[in-house]
Design a protein around this motif. Sequence first.
Motif, PDB file in Angstrom:
ATOM      1  N   SER A   1      37.071  49.138  11.275  1.00 42.74           N
ATOM      2  CA  SER A   1      37.175  49.663   9.909  1.00 42.74           C
ATOM      3  C   SER A   1      38.439  49.231   9.178  1.00 42.74           C
ATOM      4  O   SER A   1      38.456  49.217   7.951  1.00 42.74           O
ATOM      5  CB  SER A   1      37.063  51.177   9.910  1.00 42.74           C
ATOM      6  N   ASP A   2      39.469  48.841   9.908  1.00 42.87           N
ATOM      7  CA  ASP A   2      40.689  48.396   9.232  1.00 42.87           C
ATOM      8  C   ASP A   2      40.525  47.036   8.548  1.00 42.87           C
ATOM      9  O   ASP A   2      41.325  46.673   7.700  1.00 42.87           O
ATOM     10  CB  ASP A   2      41.869  48.368  10.206  1.00 42.87           C
ATOM     11  N   THR A   3      39.452  46.308   8.888  1.00 43.38           N
ATOM     12  CA  THR A   3      39.209  45.009   8.249  1.00 43.38           C
ATOM     13  C   THR A   3      37.946  44.987   7.405  1.00 43.38           C
ATOM     14  O   THR A   3      37.642  43.975   6.790  1.00 43.38           O
ATOM     15  CB  THR A   3      39.093  43.884   9.305  1.00 43.38           C
ATOM     16  N   ILE A   4      37.218  46.110   7.391  1.00 43.62           N
ATOM     17  CA  ILE A   4      35.952  46.157   6.657  1.00 43.62           C
ATOM     18  C   ILE A   4      36.061  47.198   5.548  1.00 43.62           C
ATOM     19  O   ILE A   4      36.253  48.381   5.816  1.00 43.62           O
ATOM     20  CB  ILE A   4      34.778  46.522   7.591  1.00 43.62           C
ATOM     21  N   ALA A   5      35.920  46.741   4.318  1.00 43.59           N
ATOM     22  CA  ALA A   5      35.947  47.657   3.174  1.00 43.59           C
ATOM     23  C   ALA A   5      34.703  48.550   3.215  1.00 43.59           C
ATOM     24  O   ALA A   5      33.671  48.175   3.770  1.00 43.59           O
ATOM     25  CB  ALA A   5      35.983  46.866   1.870  1.00 43.59           C
TER      26      ALA A   5
END
Length: 136
Positions: free
Chosen positions: A29-33
Motif C-alpha cells: 500500500s505504500d506504493t499503490i495509490a
Amino acid sequence: MADDYSELLQKLSDNISDMELKALVAACSDTIAAEDKERIKEHKDLFRHLEKVSKLGKDNFNYLEHALEKICRPDLVTQMLEYREKVTGIKEIKQENISGPARKYKGTDDTTNLEDSFAKITLAPPPSKLDVHKKS
C-alpha cells in the motif's frame, strides 16, 4: 532471460490465492495509490504496477520479497532465490549477497548442525510431593 522472468511471475501468480492477492496489495500500500488499488484485480496487474514504480524487475525482487514475507509466504521468496541462481548461473548464492528478507529463507551452509542453531531449553524438574498441596 525475459522468458525466465515471465515464468517466475506466472509461478508466483499460480501460487497466490485471490485472498492472498488482496493481502499482498495491502502489504504494498505504500506504493499503490487508493484509486490504483481498485484497478488491481489480478496478479499481473499488481506485478505491472510494481514494475511501473520500479519496485519489481528482472534483478529487483527486494520489495516483493518483503511483501511476500508480510503475507507469510516464504516459499515464494525461495522460488525467487532459485530464479536468481538460475539466471546468474551461480549454484550457491552466499548469504551476504542475498538482500532483503530472503536472507532468512536461503541457508548457505549445509554443514551447519540444526541442533546448534537452536538454544537449548532446559525444563524444570517436576514438583515433588512436598510442593503439592495436601488435601485435608
